[in-house]
Write an enzyme that holds these catalytic residues in place. Structure first.
Site, PDB file in Angstrom:
ATOM      1  N   THR A   1     145.634 -12.282  48.459  1.00  0.00           N
ATOM      2  CA  THR A   1     144.370 -12.189  47.737  1.00  0.00           C
ATOM      3  C   THR A   1     144.233 -13.428  46.872  1.00  0.00           C
ATOM      4  OG1 THR A   1     144.467  -9.782  47.716  1.00  0.00           O
ATOM      5  CG2 THR A   1     143.041 -10.828  46.074  1.00  0.00           C
TER       6      THR A   1
ATOM      7  N   LYS B   1     137.477  -9.533  49.999  1.00  0.00           N
ATOM      8  CA  LYS B   1     138.623  -8.863  49.380  1.00  0.00           C
ATOM      9  C   LYS B   1     138.485  -8.843  47.852  1.00  0.00           C
ATOM     10  CE  LYS B   1     142.939  -7.443  48.692  1.00  0.00           C
ATOM     11  NZ  LYS B   1     143.212  -6.017  48.590  1.00  0.00           N
TER      12      LYS B   1
ATOM     13  N   LYS C   1     145.236  -9.650  37.703  1.00  0.00           N
ATOM     14  CA  LYS C   1     145.209 -10.854  38.524  1.00  0.00           C
ATOM     15  C   LYS C   1     143.926 -10.895  39.357  1.00  0.00           C
ATOM     16  CE  LYS C   1     147.624 -10.811  42.407  1.00  0.00           C
ATOM     17  NZ  LYS C   1     146.769 -11.049  43.592  1.00  0.00           N
TER      18      LYS C   1
END
Lengths: 273, 273
Positions: free
Chosen positions: B96, B173, B240
């Site tokens: 990601t 994503k 994150k």
């Protein structure tokens, strides 16, 4: 089914709900602050009266669908209203209000021998027209049984019994509206980035609503952005509803990080008008 | 299918994904910073090497599943890595990361005659074990065709082609993770109020996931709160991912009201540890 029902509040949702009751064979006595809005109903046989209390048949059923807690209380905490509804009367309260307002009103109704049921409705005006509403409801069992045909006549998509404690259905409605607004705004934030990065938001929406979020809310908010760039209609409902949600949460010390952010966002937009 | 694949990054998702590739009949050469995590794979026949570049077969396929942009770049922007992957090689990048990192790496790969495909995965580790992942992917057509069997071997639930422009799948994503985190936190805020008000959150969740939100995300976050009071596992992934999402949005001037609020919320929780 020649039963007469009182109906107070003919707004964007009230009007189609009342229309569906007429279609289902009920006789209606209606009140609305702006009388002209009642004309379509009067044309179909409803009787228009000039005070909320005049919609009531003693011992009968009255439905209210008003803007907020204050509007509802000004009608339903009125001693004349409570006295006229009288012994055995049932008040179906469809407004989006705080559970505490409903509890207070339920006590006042009980003091006069009548029943208060909170039965707020989920659905846009066009869903109300199509009887495609979802209706959570709560209150005394005896009264709930009597009003089932009425709820089914307007909410053919599903009615959900949340028990005997008044206010439960109000809370479901507040929670649901909060989740709708949060999801709508999140989809908007997400797909706007996709657009700004130069990618195709429709493909992203299609994948996400086929996998993680197969929800009518994600589909409808997403499609609006994808198809028309019109994202949110400027109206006062989200601010009002998030406001009631947040106040309800704060009264019990429940944290409100997302609703705080939504309220700020909504207020910021309204200032820009 | 005696094809050998390089695999870099055996974390909570990397390990089950690599295991499924072994089960599908591929030979694996694996690397992980913490070597001990590779033991289950070595026991099943994988070859463990001590440098990322050593996983590569020139002109072959290498998969990476790393923590963030920096970790990915430190591996894949390395001239030795690019040179060894060489002409016709394919790098399937499952981390990601931001679309811009992928675009930069795609250019570097192209300069060496190899292909970079972004194919990040949606799913928890237990879904990875069960091959129940959803995988968006984007990149050059020619390379995408070659890796279809690999994607299908790990993401039997669905793979979604987002075109030839590298970075599109990364964006999907990021957007998906933002929506997951936003939905999870909103469900939590909503059902916490229901609990605090003394009502039954299960009944509320059941109605909402049967009507407005029939989504696995709403069901799983809601059930966790209802059944166990354990709401969010403390880990660094949401911070994150929301961070990358927000940075990606800010670079194109896209507004971030909800992601700002989520990031603040997540950072506040981490401070409390």
């Amino acid at each position: 089914m020649n039963k007469t029902i009182g109906f107070i509040g003919l707004g964007n949702l009230g009007l189609p709900v009342a229309t569906n009751l007429l279609s289902a064979g009920y006789s209606l006595v209606v009140y609305n602050r702006t009388e002209s809005k009642a004309q379509p109903l009067v044309a179909q046989g409803a009787k228009l009266v000039s005070r909320p209390v005049d919609t009531i048949t003693t011992g009968g059923i009255v439905v209210s669908l008003l803007w907020d807690d204050e509007a509802l209380e000004s009608v339903a905490a009125n001693p004349e209203f409570l006295k006229k509804l009288g012994n055995g009367g049932i008040h179906i309260s469809m407004s989006t209000v705080s559970p505490d307002t409903s509890k207070k009103l339920a006590v006042l109704h009980a003091e006069h021998g009548s029943f208060y049921i909170d039965a707020p409705i989920f659905g846009r005006p066009e869903a109300a027209v199509a009887k495609q509403l979802w209706i959570p409801y709560s209150g005394p069992k005896q009264a709930k049984e009597q009003i089932q045909p009425i709820l089914n006549a307007v909410g053919a998509q599903g009615i959900f019994d949340f028990g005997e404690e008044v206010g439960a259905a109000n809370l479901v409605k507040l929670v649901g509206n909060f989740l709708i607004i949060s999801a709508g705004r999140s989809v908007n934030e997400a797909l706007t980035i996709v657009k700004e990065k130069g990618f195709e938001p429709k493909a992203v929406l299609d994948m996400l609503t086929a996998t993680l979020f197969p929800s009518p809310i994600y589909k409808s908010y997403g499609s609006r952005l994808v198809e028309s760039n019109i994202t949110f209609l400027q109206n006062r409902i989200p601010i009002k509803d998030i406001g009631i949600f947040k106040k309800t949460a704060e009264l019990v010390g429940s944290p409100t990080p997302i609703s705080n952010a939504l309220l700020e966002l909504l207020k910021g937009e309204n200032k820009e008008d």
